[in-house]
Design an enzyme around this catalytic site. Sequence first.
Site, PDB file in Angstrom:
ATOM      1  N   GLY A   1     -32.549 -35.454  14.049  1.00  0.00           N
ATOM      2  CA  GLY A   1     -32.512 -36.007  15.760  1.00  0.00           C
ATOM      3  C   GLY A   1     -32.130 -36.878  16.517  1.00  0.00           C
ATOM      4  N   ALA A   2     -31.120 -35.223  17.659  1.00  0.00           N
ATOM      5  CA  ALA A   2     -30.227 -35.996  17.994  1.00  0.00           C
ATOM      6  C   ALA A   2     -30.334 -35.639  19.914  1.00  0.00           C
ATOM      7  CB  ALA A   2     -28.971 -34.624  17.699  1.00  0.00           C
TER       8      ALA A   2
ATOM      9  N   ARG B   1     -32.301 -37.697  21.664  1.00  0.00           N
ATOM     10  CA  ARG B   1     -32.270 -38.529  22.260  1.00  0.00           C
ATOM     11  C   ARG B   1     -32.286 -40.261  21.245  1.00  0.00           C
ATOM     12  NH1 ARG B   1     -37.078 -36.607  20.471  1.00  0.00           N
ATOM     13  NH2 ARG B   1     -37.487 -35.202  22.801  1.00  0.00           N
TER      14      ARG B   1
ATOM     15  N   ASP C   1     -37.278 -27.978  11.883  1.00  0.00           N
ATOM     16  CA  ASP C   1     -38.058 -29.062  11.670  1.00  0.00           C
ATOM     17  C   ASP C   1     -37.515 -29.001  10.447  1.00  0.00           C
ATOM     18  OD1 ASP C   1     -39.127 -30.067  10.527  1.00  0.00           O
ATOM     19  OD2 ASP C   1     -42.237 -28.630  10.276  1.00  0.00           O
ATOM     20  N   VAL C   2     -36.937 -30.399  10.294  1.00  0.00           N
ATOM     21  CA  VAL C   2     -35.892 -30.669   9.228  1.00  0.00           C
ATOM     22  C   VAL C   2     -36.336 -30.190   7.821  1.00  0.00           C
ATOM     23  CG1 VAL C   2     -34.711 -32.110  10.048  1.00  0.00           C
ATOM     24  CG2 VAL C   2     -36.334 -33.170   9.541  1.00  0.00           C
TER      25      VAL C   2
ATOM     26  N   SER D   1     -32.800 -48.558   7.435  1.00  0.00           N
ATOM     27  CA  SER D   1     -33.404 -49.027   7.986  1.00  0.00           C
ATOM     28  C   SER D   1     -34.537 -50.995   7.887  1.00  0.00           C
ATOM     29  CB  SER D   1     -35.914 -48.839   8.984  1.00  0.00           C
ATOM     30  OG  SER D   1     -36.313 -49.807   9.429  1.00  0.00           O
TER      31      SER D   1
ATOM     32  N   TYR E   1     -43.401 -45.864   6.332  1.00  0.00           N
ATOM     33  CA  TYR E   1     -42.130 -45.633   6.658  1.00  0.00           C
ATOM     34  C   TYR E   1     -41.062 -46.711   5.881  1.00  0.00           C
ATOM     35  CZ  TYR E   1     -38.910 -46.183  11.126  1.00  0.00           C
ATOM     36  OH  TYR E   1     -37.686 -46.000  11.282  1.00  0.00           O
ATOM     37  N   ALA E   2     -41.967 -47.521   5.451  1.00  0.00           N
ATOM     38  CA  ALA E   2     -40.898 -48.942   4.964  1.00  0.00           C
ATOM     39  C   ALA E   2     -40.532 -48.322   3.625  1.00  0.00           C
ATOM     40  CB  ALA E   2     -41.258 -49.703   4.170  1.00  0.00           C
TER      41      ALA E   2
ATOM     42  N   LYS F   1     -37.682 -45.301   4.393  1.00  0.00           N
ATOM     43  CA  LYS F   1     -36.780 -45.651   4.825  1.00  0.00           C
ATOM     44  C   LYS F   1     -36.014 -46.110   2.516  1.00  0.00           C
ATOM     45  CE  LYS F   1     -35.803 -44.515   8.682  1.00  0.00           C
ATOM     46  NZ  LYS F   1     -34.739 -43.605   9.064  1.00  0.00           N
TER      47      LYS F   1
END
Length: 251
Positions: free
Chosen positions: A11-12, A14, A61-62, A140, A152-153, A156
């Site tokens: 994800g590098a 940006r 695509d990871v 996060s 997302y939660a 993470k």
Amino acid sequence: MTTTRTAIVTGAARGIGADVAQRLAADGLAVAVVDLDESACKPVVERIEAAGGRALAVGVDVSDEPGVQTAVQRIAEELGDPTVLVNNAGIIRDNLLFKMTATDWDAVMNVHLRGSFLMSRGVQSYMTKAGWGRIVNLSSTSALGNKGQANYAAAKAGLQGFTKTLALELGKFGVTANAIAPGFIETEMTAATAQRMGMSFDDFRKAVTAQIPVARSGLPKDIAHAVSFFVSEDAGYVSGQVLYVAGGPQA
């Protein structure tokens, strides 16, 4: 450093990932700049090379198992055996639970969790062979719960458990695994959150900053600095930790 280490940052292209890649290059590592679109990685590679570093743009695509295997092998051949991995790739598909689709859930889980698993598994043999390695996973503050981010939660929070398990399994091989949990960081992703909430980014930032003890929002370089510490040669006794970089204490 006597040995030039090779780092992979996902994800590098940006945001946080780009700053992490540039910081690690400044620290003397060769850096594979990995993102979904290889061409999007090239400006970051050019900035690293202009500063005297070595870097390689890699599109993958990871969450794609064969793709990850091919990418890791290419990095090993063109840059050197990777012994540093920063799992930063991530996406958001925010919505309240009753509006969230299974596709939204799966997409987020695939990138954050499956992607981090595949990348970590892909590089661990190089680390154990070298008797030295560093894995840093980007969690996060949302791991503590965040309205509209059930997917997302959960992802993470999952990364924190994943990190601690890697630390337990790989420690005897000289490999550390740690997680960084950023708070509010000024990136395209937080700008998208503001848009979803129907606010201008400036108004969103002001509202969030009012709740931050250090009275400012975070920048990608704040996270890059923390990654630099975890990856450093002298951080070998720090493993299995979750560092909240959020301008204040987190529950």
